[in-house]
Design an enzyme around this catalytic site. Structure first.
Site, PDB file in Angstrom:
ATOM      1  N   CYS A 281       0.804  -1.223   0.000  1.00 26.65           N
ATOM      2  CA  CYS A 281       0.000   0.000   0.000  1.00 26.65           C
ATOM      3  C   CYS A 281       0.838   1.275   0.000  1.00 26.65           C
ATOM      4  O   CYS A 281       0.308   2.347  -0.257  1.00 26.65           O
ATOM      5  CB  CYS A 281      -0.921   0.001   1.213  1.00 26.65           C
ATOM      6  SG  CYS A 281      -2.099  -1.377   1.223  1.00 26.65           S
TER       7      CYS A 281
ATOM      8  N   HIS B 203      12.507   1.555   5.251  1.00 28.10           N
ATOM      9  CA  HIS B 203      12.356   0.138   4.913  1.00 28.10           C
ATOM     10  C   HIS B 203      12.871  -0.718   6.066  1.00 28.10           C
ATOM     11  O   HIS B 203      14.020  -0.592   6.469  1.00 28.10           O
ATOM     12  CB  HIS B 203      13.149  -0.183   3.640  1.00 28.10           C
ATOM     13  CG  HIS B 203      12.620  -1.375   2.897  1.00 28.10           C
ATOM     14  ND1 HIS B 203      12.404  -2.590   3.487  1.00 28.10           N
ATOM     15  CD2 HIS B 203      12.259  -1.530   1.587  1.00 28.10           C
ATOM     16  CE1 HIS B 203      11.939  -3.450   2.594  1.00 28.10           C
ATOM     17  NE2 HIS B 203      11.834  -2.834   1.436  1.00 28.10           N
TER      18      HIS B 203
ATOM     19  N   HIS C  65      -2.588  19.861   6.685  1.00 31.95           N
ATOM     20  CA  HIS C  65      -3.433  18.742   6.259  1.00 31.95           C
ATOM     21  C   HIS C  65      -2.666  17.427   6.383  1.00 31.95           C
ATOM     22  O   HIS C  65      -1.462  17.374   6.127  1.00 31.95           O
ATOM     23  CB  HIS C  65      -3.902  18.939   4.811  1.00 31.95           C
ATOM     24  CG  HIS C  65      -4.497  20.288   4.551  1.00 31.95           C
ATOM     25  ND1 HIS C  65      -5.759  20.631   4.967  1.00 31.95           N
ATOM     26  CD2 HIS C  65      -3.985  21.382   3.932  1.00 31.95           C
ATOM     27  CE1 HIS C  65      -6.015  21.881   4.611  1.00 31.95           C
ATOM     28  NE2 HIS C  65      -4.951  22.362   3.991  1.00 31.95           N
TER      29      HIS C  65
ATOM     30  N   ASN D 158     -10.509   0.576   1.458  1.00 34.13           N
ATOM     31  CA  ASN D 158      -9.054   0.577   1.317  1.00 34.13           C
ATOM     32  C   ASN D 158      -8.720   0.352  -0.160  1.00 34.13           C
ATOM     33  O   ASN D 158      -8.780  -0.766  -0.651  1.00 34.13           O
ATOM     34  CB  ASN D 158      -8.448  -0.523   2.185  1.00 34.13           C
ATOM     35  CG  ASN D 158      -6.930  -0.562   2.108  1.00 34.13           C
ATOM     36  OD1 ASN D 158      -6.326   0.119   1.294  1.00 34.13           O
ATOM     37  ND2 ASN D 158      -6.323  -1.375   2.952  1.00 34.13           N
TER      38      ASN D 158
ATOM     39  N   HIS E  55      -2.794   6.856   5.112  1.00 31.48           N
ATOM     40  CA  HIS E  55      -3.340   5.732   4.358  1.00 31.48           C
ATOM     41  C   HIS E  55      -4.538   5.117   5.058  1.00 31.48           C
ATOM     42  O   HIS E  55      -4.473   4.701   6.219  1.00 31.48           O
ATOM     43  CB  HIS E  55      -2.261   4.674   4.146  1.00 31.48           C
ATOM     44  CG  HIS E  55      -2.789   3.373   3.613  1.00 31.48           C
ATOM     45  ND1 HIS E  55      -3.580   3.294   2.498  1.00 31.48           N
ATOM     46  CD2 HIS E  55      -2.651   2.102   4.069  1.00 31.48           C
ATOM     47  CE1 HIS E  55      -3.902   2.036   2.275  1.00 31.48           C
ATOM     48  NE2 HIS E  55      -3.351   1.297   3.217  1.00 31.48           N
TER      49      HIS E  55
END
Length: 528
Positions: free
Chosen positions: A254, A333, A417, A454, A421
């Site tokens: 995602c 990562h 703002h 989603n 996700h």
């Protein structure tokens, strides 16, 4: 609407499927459903990494005062001063030549090495046909008709749907709405073409850019990677030029949407006068799980159909007509850690059915990735007052071992703002609590989850479109997009609005129904 948003703004008030707080009851609730309080256990190396990014670009910031001072001095010169300067240069020809050559050399080095500014001309989010709406009743009806799921797992899916934060108007692909469902390669291609081409057509119409002018193409879709690739499908459809730099990113979850933005930004740094088209989507048709392992059933309940197309430019002439400028991208990562690597894993169950398995410690892993990412981002975006308070407190606790309360930076001072996700309701609740955000700040993410579900990597763009449709985006506003994904990754992008976005002149998936939002979404009742 704009006045209302300004009033609310002054108030100081994903991982994907696992964020729904319905899992095996035998596991500890806090470990399962709560992000760690990441701001209370910051590591110095990530703070240092953020300052490294800041210092690497500082030379360009320091040159601005020098250029301003030089311009001020030149503007004060009189004709007599220029005459004296000319007479001096005539009698010192060698010195004048060397100084001129040095200035030309330094100017050339500066203009060839400075980062090119990256502008977002516009973006478009795909809105499926109303016939593809999938309310909870239709979803459960199709699940029962398949005849594969046990009664316990049908009840489990019903509970997920009720607690997930999804509303009654999300969309499913045609192949899975049919009775019986028809998940096949042809239908998956049809879904991909419908979503991608629908978003791109709208984007080209909004920007007026010709397909032949696009020099860079980046497409991301995690679970559907046909041959020829999705990027090749776009090249073929729009007859893009033969020397286009095209990339097809798969398996990146995602957060791949922001990875695509970062890749496009890097390419725009070395490709002058270029347009970059970024397409973010997920494909559901071939990735509905037909089995009874609960860790894989979550994705069935929460993923929905959608996609977005974004057009970037590094042309200075495009600044005046662009909506946003890309200020920062920060990528984190955690794949070197085995637990993080395996927490979102596509595999076969005991009966050979393929699905995406979600680990029960996914929320904790997501919290660690988020902690790393925002700690690195902080020095780049926080006001100096916040950085000093944070840094002094951190040194006192870590180096001097003083027992004082950690200082949590106020990210509301850095951004107007927030686009987080929309992976699931529980993770949004936890981020709201950890960053001390208000309902107003979380509204775009919650309403996107409610209205569209989603949509994986494209959800951030539905959220930004929501803020635009509400009339909230004003010139100079800063927006923080943050997403999670398999691997495990956490990525951020920071945008600055170059103009006030007038919702009456916009075309996006919210415009026709924005007056219906926000809707009330009841708080989750924890599972005992």
């Amino acid at each position: 609407m704009a006045n209302d948003s300004r009033h609310n703004r002054n108030q100081m008030n994903g991982p994907t499927p696992v964020s729904v707080q319905v899992t095996d009851r035998d596991h500890d609730h806090d470990r399962r459903n709560n992000l760690p309080n990441f701001l209370l256990s910051v590591r110095l190396k990530y703070v240092k990494l953020g300052y490294h990014y800041l210092i690497s670009n500082a030379m360009y910031i320091l040159l601005l005062p020098l250029l301003a001072a030089a311009s001020a001095n030149l503007s004060s010169l009189t004709f007599h001063d220029l005459r004296l300067l000319w007479d001096h240069l005539r009698f010192h020809f060698v010195s004048a030549t060397l100084c001129t050559a040095l200035l030309i050399f330094l100017a050339t080095v500066y203009f060839t090495t400075r980062p090119r500014r990256v502008f977002l001309l516009d973006f478009a989010c795909y809105k499926p046909d109303p016939s593809q709406k999938c309310p909870r009743e239709i979803f459960m009806d199709r699940s029962r008709n398949v005849g594969i799921f046990t009664e316990d797992n049908l009840a489990f899916q019903q509970k997920i749907l009720e607690r997930s934060g999804l509303g009654q108007d999300t969309y499913f692909p045609e192949a899975l709405l049919r009775v019986p469902p028809n998940p096949c390669m042809a239908e998956a291609r049809k879904e991909a073409e419908t979503v991608m081409f629908g978003a791109i057509d709208e984007l080209l119409e909004k920007t007026g850019v010709k397909p032949k002018d696009i020099g860079i193409l980046v497409v991301n879709c995690s679970l559907f990677n046909p041959t020829p690739s999705l990027s090749a499908m776009i090249v073929n459809k729009y007859k893009l030029r033969g020397n286009i730099l095209s990339y097809n990113l798969g398996g990146m979850g995602c957060s791949a949407g922001l990875i695509s933005i970062d890749l496009a930004k890097q390419l725009l740094q070395v490709q002058p006068n270029s347009y970059a088209l970024v397409v973010s989507m997920e494909n559901i048709t071939l990735n509905w799980y037909f089995g009874n392992e609960r860790s894989m059933l979550l994705s069935n309940c929460i993923f929905r159909m959608g996609g977005a197309a974004i057009l970037l430019s590094n042309r200075s002439s495009d600044r005046r007509r662009s909506k946003y400028q890309l200020i920062h991208t920060v990528r984190t990562h955690k794949g070197a850690d085995d637990n993080a690597y395996g927490c979102v894993f596509q595999r076969e169950d005991d009966n050979g059915q393929i699905g995406v398995s979600l680990s029960k410690n996914l929320m904790a892993i997501a919290g660690e990735a988020l902690k790393t990412n925002i700690t690195t981002l902080g020095p780049l975006v926080l006001p100096m007052s916040e950085q000093l308070l944070f840094f002094v407190t951190l040194v006192a606790r870590k180096a001097l071992k003083m027992k004082i309360k950690p200082y949590i930076p106020d990210f509301k001072l850095a951004f107007e703002h927030f686009c987080i996700h929309a992976g699931g309701r529980a993770v949004l609740d936890e981020i709201e609590k950890n960053l001390e955000l208000s309902d107003w700040h979380m509204e775009p993410s919650r309403m996107t989850l409610n209205r569209f579900g989603n949509t994986s990597s494209s959800s951030l763009w539905y959220e930004l479109a929501y803020s635009e449709a509400k009339g909230r985006i004003k010139k100079g506003d800063r927006t923080w997009q943050i997403a999670f994904g398999s691997g495990f990754k956490c990525n951020s992008a920071v945008w600055k609005a170059l103009r006030t976005v007038d919702p009456t002149k916009e075309k996006n998936p919210w415009i026709d129904e924005i007056h219906q939002f926000p809707v009330h979404v009841p708080k989750i009742t924890p599972v005992s």
